[in-house]
Write a protein that holds these residues in place. Structure first.
Motif, short mmCIF file in Angstrom:
data_model
loop_
_atom_site.label_atom_id
_atom_site.label_comp_id
_atom_site.label_asym_id
_atom_site.label_seq_id
_atom_site.Cartn_x
_atom_site.Cartn_y
_atom_site.Cartn_z
N ALA A 25 42.17 11.03 8.93
CA ALA A 25 42.64 12.18 8.14
C ALA A 25 41.70 12.34 6.95
O ALA A 25 41.50 11.42 6.17
N LYS A 26 41.09 13.52 6.87
CA LYS A 26 40.11 13.74 5.80
C LYS A 26 40.23 15.15 5.27
O LYS A 26 40.90 15.99 5.88
N HIS A 27 39.60 15.44 4.12
CA HIS A 27 38.99 14.55 3.14
C HIS A 27 40.02 14.36 2.04
O HIS A 27 40.38 15.32 1.37
N TYR A 28 40.48 13.13 1.98
CA TYR A 28 41.58 12.86 1.05
C TYR A 28 41.04 12.77 -0.37
O TYR A 28 40.26 11.87 -0.65
N THR A 33 37.00 9.04 15.50
CA THR A 33 36.51 10.37 15.14
C THR A 33 36.94 10.71 13.73
O THR A 33 38.03 10.32 13.29
N PHE A 34 36.09 11.41 13.01
CA PHE A 34 36.41 11.78 11.63
C PHE A 34 37.12 13.15 11.63
O PHE A 34 36.64 14.12 11.09
N THR A 35 38.25 13.15 12.24
CA THR A 35 39.08 14.34 12.32
C THR A 35 40.52 13.87 12.45
O THR A 35 40.74 12.76 12.90
N ARG A 90 32.18 8.95 14.89
CA ARG A 90 31.34 10.17 14.98
C ARG A 90 32.22 11.38 14.68
O ARG A 90 33.46 11.33 14.81
N ASP A 91 31.56 12.45 14.26
CA ASP A 91 32.30 13.68 13.92
C ASP A 91 32.63 14.48 15.17
O ASP A 91 31.98 15.45 15.49
N VAL A 92 33.67 14.05 15.84
CA VAL A 92 34.16 14.81 16.99
C VAL A 92 35.24 15.73 16.43
O VAL A 92 36.43 15.49 16.55
N GLY A 123 30.50 25.66 7.44
CA GLY A 123 30.50 24.19 7.49
C GLY A 123 30.08 23.60 6.17
O GLY A 123 30.18 24.24 5.10
N GLU A 124 29.61 22.37 6.21
CA GLU A 124 29.34 21.61 4.99
C GLU A 124 28.13 22.14 4.23
O GLU A 124 27.12 22.47 4.82
N ASN A 125 28.32 22.21 2.93
CA ASN A 125 27.24 22.62 2.03
C ASN A 125 26.77 24.03 2.36
O ASN A 125 25.58 24.34 2.25
N VAL A 166 41.71 6.96 6.97
CA VAL A 166 41.63 8.12 6.07
C VAL A 166 40.23 8.11 5.48
O VAL A 166 39.67 7.04 5.22
N MET A 167 39.67 9.29 5.28
CA MET A 167 38.37 9.38 4.63
C MET A 167 38.57 9.96 3.23
O MET A 167 39.19 11.02 3.08
N SER A 168 38.00 9.26 2.24
CA SER A 168 38.14 9.75 0.87
C SER A 168 37.15 10.89 0.65
O SER A 168 36.13 10.99 1.33
N SER A 169 37.46 11.73 -0.32
CA SER A 169 36.68 12.97 -0.49
C SER A 169 35.67 12.84 -1.62
O SER A 169 35.78 11.99 -2.50
N PHE A 170 34.70 13.74 -1.60
CA PHE A 170 33.61 13.73 -2.59
C PHE A 170 34.11 14.09 -3.99
O PHE A 170 33.50 13.72 -4.98
N ASN A 171 35.15 14.91 -4.04
CA ASN A 171 35.44 15.64 -5.28
C ASN A 171 36.12 14.81 -6.36
O ASN A 171 36.66 13.74 -6.13
N GLY A 212 21.64 11.73 9.20
CA GLY A 212 21.57 12.74 8.14
C GLY A 212 22.93 13.03 7.55
O GLY A 212 23.98 12.78 8.15
N ALA A 213 22.89 13.62 6.37
CA ALA A 213 24.12 13.79 5.57
C ALA A 213 24.99 14.92 6.07
O ALA A 213 26.16 14.97 5.77
N THR A 214 24.41 15.83 6.84
CA THR A 214 25.26 16.97 7.26
C THR A 214 25.22 17.05 8.78
O THR A 214 24.60 17.93 9.36
N GLY A 267 32.31 26.93 2.67
CA GLY A 267 31.92 26.90 4.08
C GLY A 267 32.84 26.05 4.94
O GLY A 267 32.98 26.26 6.14
N ARG A 268 33.49 25.06 4.31
CA ARG A 268 34.30 24.12 5.09
C ARG A 268 35.72 24.62 5.34
O ARG A 268 36.51 23.93 5.98
N ILE A 269 36.01 25.85 4.91
CA ILE A 269 37.33 26.42 5.23
C ILE A 269 37.50 26.49 6.74
O ILE A 269 38.61 26.44 7.28
N SER A 327 34.83 5.77 3.00
CA SER A 327 34.35 6.78 2.05
C SER A 327 33.71 7.93 2.82
O SER A 327 33.32 7.77 3.97
N ASP A 328 33.59 9.07 2.19
CA ASP A 328 32.72 10.08 2.77
C ASP A 328 31.28 9.63 2.47
O ASP A 328 31.03 8.69 1.72
N TYR A 329 30.36 10.33 3.04
CA TYR A 329 28.96 9.94 3.09
C TYR A 329 28.34 9.73 1.70
O TYR A 329 28.03 10.66 1.00
N GLY A 330 28.23 8.46 1.30
CA GLY A 330 27.56 8.18 0.03
C GLY A 330 28.44 8.33 -1.18
O GLY A 330 27.97 8.32 -2.32
C1 GLC Z 1 29.88 14.38 5.89
C2 GLC Z 1 31.23 15.08 5.78
C3 GLC Z 1 32.33 14.37 6.52
C4 GLC Z 1 31.76 13.69 7.75
C5 GLC Z 1 30.84 12.58 7.26
C6 GLC Z 1 30.16 11.86 8.42
O1 GLC Z 1 29.22 14.45 4.65
O2 GLC Z 1 31.70 15.37 4.47
O3 GLC Z 1 33.31 15.35 6.85
O4 GLC Z 1 32.80 13.15 8.54
O5 GLC Z 1 29.88 13.03 6.34
O6 GLC Z 1 29.28 12.73 9.07
#
Ligand code: GLC
Length: 720
Positions: A189-192, A136-138, A92-94, A467-469, A233-238, A55-57, A150-152, A268-271
């Protein structure tokens, strides 16, 4: 060419185009019915990595337990049955813990104890690697000034130096000294870049960031992560000012690789790749794939665009195979650095988490911020008769916070359980009610408080709205909880509020009803124990705010490192010349860097070795040093984070009224004093111009040293 590069070239030379593109493809963990299809793709060399999430979140939704056997079987297929035998990398998102959950990163930042954070992430890496997680995506390094977002909670707040300190601590903690070790993971390092500047705090929304702001605020943490050795590095959605980061060569190659010197790979970030279509930048998945890859985005998370489209893009001549090769090299290089070719499998072993939990508790204790303590109400005596009231009395899951993918709520002690362990043996009494503020509970409150010495309200913000969204337009706690607070205060009892919140909340209309406030964030597996230690004085609060606490949500954005206006108005620094608003004064409720202790500290006069240094000498390494005594004038041994801010009153570009440039967390026994020295040099006294060049200008610089950004303890230096 070093050994890794040689091996990469050897492998690359034998790979088909289909396989090369496979290395750039990262699908997510399949649903059970899709497992066989995924195994077939692995067997054909069509997958380079697996996103261990469904799932996306992933941060908000349950992810299910990890089956090491499942991932070892996927790895066996990749290594033994795919054409080139290239091992998979599992990510994984650790984010802030694995089985042991640390405070949310915003809470950790409040500890200002980055050595402790690094140690805790070593523990987390050991636990996660033991569950097949190589990557880990951190750390999440998005500077954020808007608590509606929410992601602050996932980042380190509003300051570039705190962000850079977090980046270094997490990357070093996660990657350790030996990336190939069984307790080291790859960091990401994210989200760049610039994701935290989403307009209105609305997640995924556009950001308007000038290059001047980008270089001075949003990039420093990523630069620190690269210097600390982050390999992904993970690229950002924005979007930034009309460009989607996903397809921007400026951000993903020129700045990230050319300017910051990043040499790993970008996922990339998710999608994100597919999202170039709704962003109006691509007409189809093929165009989106080609644009992203050419911009410097190496691996495609989840949407399958690269897997489906890149081969046609190359065969049609629209995409140069050399671009594909370069992305594949980066991925293979990182896999080799991680040692996956030598150790592709997870040999799961027992881990005694006793020490991990002890360190998590110590970090949680240092993350909690004491915002208020009228009449030294805290700490409480252990024989106190306490009315413990509120929805977080028996809460478990929210204490862990969002992005807790593998922590177990059922293993998380509640505040009531932890407090009872202390009160019981000491003659204290806990009259507990998990009242959430329903009308009869409000009415009942005075009765409940009869005979109690003090009311402790366990209230806060659910993890679900962080958190996200999870952007919110009202940054507060539920009205019912505020009603509980009011009722408790009206009962004439002293009121302690323990605020288990993720984001900063607008405290006007809440703090006034509290005699004492412990801002406990969502502090992880050991939250309840840490708060109990602090409530009873077995630990002394030492947290400092990494982000501003506003009075009202309508004052946002409100952040400390702001420039002055031409007509000084009464905002952050209370410039008294007039009000920003007719109906309210947008000074912070509590400012950046603020946090109380059970003791008090006296800052001695600042002694400066030199108050003037030539620019060339600074460039050669000379530094301004500031020494002062820090005396503990109270009754408790305690730690204090002393802070040094600068203000450049005249420069070519407008500079913030305060910029944190040095800090140190210092232990001072009660009644004693220690000398502290903070210093600044060339790297701290300048700023970046819009072209990214760094400049230090001659002239005066104001220095402020104290307990938070509003300190008036001032010195002055001059760069000759
Ligand atoms: C999410 C998040 C990102 C996370 C990735 C994988 O949409 O934006 O922080 O690492 O997808 O779950």
């Amino acid at each position: 060419m070093n050994n890794i590069d040689k091996r990469v070239e050897e492998i690359l030379a034998k790979m088909s185009l289909h396989e090369k593109i496979g290395q750039l493809n990262q699908p997510q963990t399949p649903l059970p019915e899709q497992t066989e299809k995924l195994k077939e793709m692995v067997r054909r060399g069509e997958i380079g990595s697996i996103l261990m999430a469904v799932g996306a979140t992933a941060g908000n939704d349950p992810q299910g337990d990890i089956s090491v056997d499942f991932y070892n079987e996927l790895q066996r297929i990749a290594v033994e049955e795919s054409p080139s035998g290239i091992p998979l990398i599992f990510g994984r998102d650790v984010i802030h813990g694995h089985r042991t959950v640390l405070p949310i990163p915003l809470g950790m930042a409040a500890s200002f104890n980055f050595d402790m954070i690094e140690k805790c992430y070593r523990d987390i890496a050991e636990e996660a690697m033991n569950d097949s997680i190589h990557w880990t995506f951190t750390p999440m390094l998005d500077l954020a000034r808007d608590p509606r977002w929410g992601r602050i909670i996932e980042g380190a707040g509003e300051d570039p130096l705190v962000g850079a300190s977090m980046a270094k601590a997490v990357v070093r903690g996660v990657q350790g000294d030996d990336l190939t070790a069984r307790d080291s993971m790859l960091a990401c390092a994210k989200h760049y870049v610039g994701y935290g500047a989403a307009e209105g705090g609305r997640d995924y929304h556009r950001a308007e960031i000038s290059d001047y702001t980008l270089y001075n605020y949003y990039l420093p943490a990523f630069h620190a992560a690269v210097k600390a050795g982050a390999k992904t590095v993970m690229s950002s959605f924005n979007e930034i000012s009309g460009e989607a980061v996903t397809s921007s060569r400026k951000y993903l190659t020129d700045i990230l690789r050319g300017y910051l010197g990043f040499d790993g790979f970008v996922v990339s970030d998710y999608g994100c790749v597919e999202q170039l279509i709704p962003q109006g930048l691509a007409d189809n998945r093929g165009d989106a794939s080609r644009m992203a890859l050419e911009a410097g985005l190496d691996m495609d998370m989840w949407d399958g665009c690269y897997h489906e489209s890149l081969e046609k893009e190359v065969e049609s001549g629209r995409l140069d195979i050399a671009v594909v090769d370069e992305a594949v090299r980066r991925v293979l290089r990182v896999k080799m650095m991680k040692g996956l070719f030598e150790h592709p499998y997870c040999d799961q072993h027992e881990i005694d988490r006793t020490e991990h939990l002890a360190r998590a508790r110590a970090l949680a204790r240092e993350s909690v911020v004491l915002l208020k303590n009228e009449g030294n109400l805290l700490p409480l005596r252990k024989d106190t008769k306490i009315a413990l009231i509120g929805p977080y009395v028996n809460e478990r899951r929210s204490l862990l916070g969002s992005w807790t993918v593998d922590g177990k709520a059922e293993e998380t002690p509640t505040l009531r359980e932890e407090m009872a362990k202390v009160a019981g043996p000491n003659g204290g009494q806990i009259l507990a009610s998990s009242a959430s503020g329903l009308s009869y509970e409000i009415a009942w409150m005075p009765y409940a408080l009869i005979g109690c010495d003090v009311a402790v309200l366990a209230i806060g913000e659910s993890w679900v709205v962080t958190g996200e969204n999870k952007a919110v337009s009202n940054i507060s706690i539920p009205e019912e909880q505020i009603a509980l607070l009011k009722r408790a205060k009206m009962s004439g009892k002293k009121v302690v509020a323990v605020l288990f919140c993720g984001r900063p909340i607008a405290l006007e209309g809440i703090a006034e009803y509290c005699d004492a406030i412990l801002y406990a964030w969502h502090t992880g597996s050991e939250a309840a124990g840490a708060v109990t230690d602090l409530l009873y004085g077995d630990a002394v609060p030492s947290g400092k705010l990494p982000v501003t606490m506003p009075r009202l949500a309508t004052h946002i954005p409100l952040y400390y490192n702001v420039t002055s206006s031409g007509r000084p108005v009464n905002c952050y620094y209370n410039q008294n010349a007039g009000n920003c608003y007719f109906d309210s004064i947008p000074t912070p409720y509590y400012p950046f860097g603020y946090g109380l202790s059970y003791t008090t500290f006296a800052y001695g006069d600042v002694r400066t070795e030199k108050d003037a240094i030539a620019l060339d000498a600074l460039k050669a390494g000379a530094r301004f040093s500031f020494t002062f005594s820090l005396r503990n004038t109270g009754e408790y041994d305690a730690k204090e984070t002393v802070q040094l801010y600068i203000h450049d009153p005249v420069a070519k570009m407008m500079r913030p009224l305060r910029e944190l440039k040095a800090f140190e967390k210092v232990f001072v026994p009660k009644g004693e004093a220690v000398d502290v020295t903070l210093s600044v040099g060339y790297d701290e006294l300048g700023y970046f111009l819009p072209d990214g060049s760094y400049t230090v200008e001659r002239g005066k610089i104001e220095i402020y040293i104290g307990e938070n950004c509003l300190t008036s303890q001032k010195a002055e230096i001059c760069i000759l």
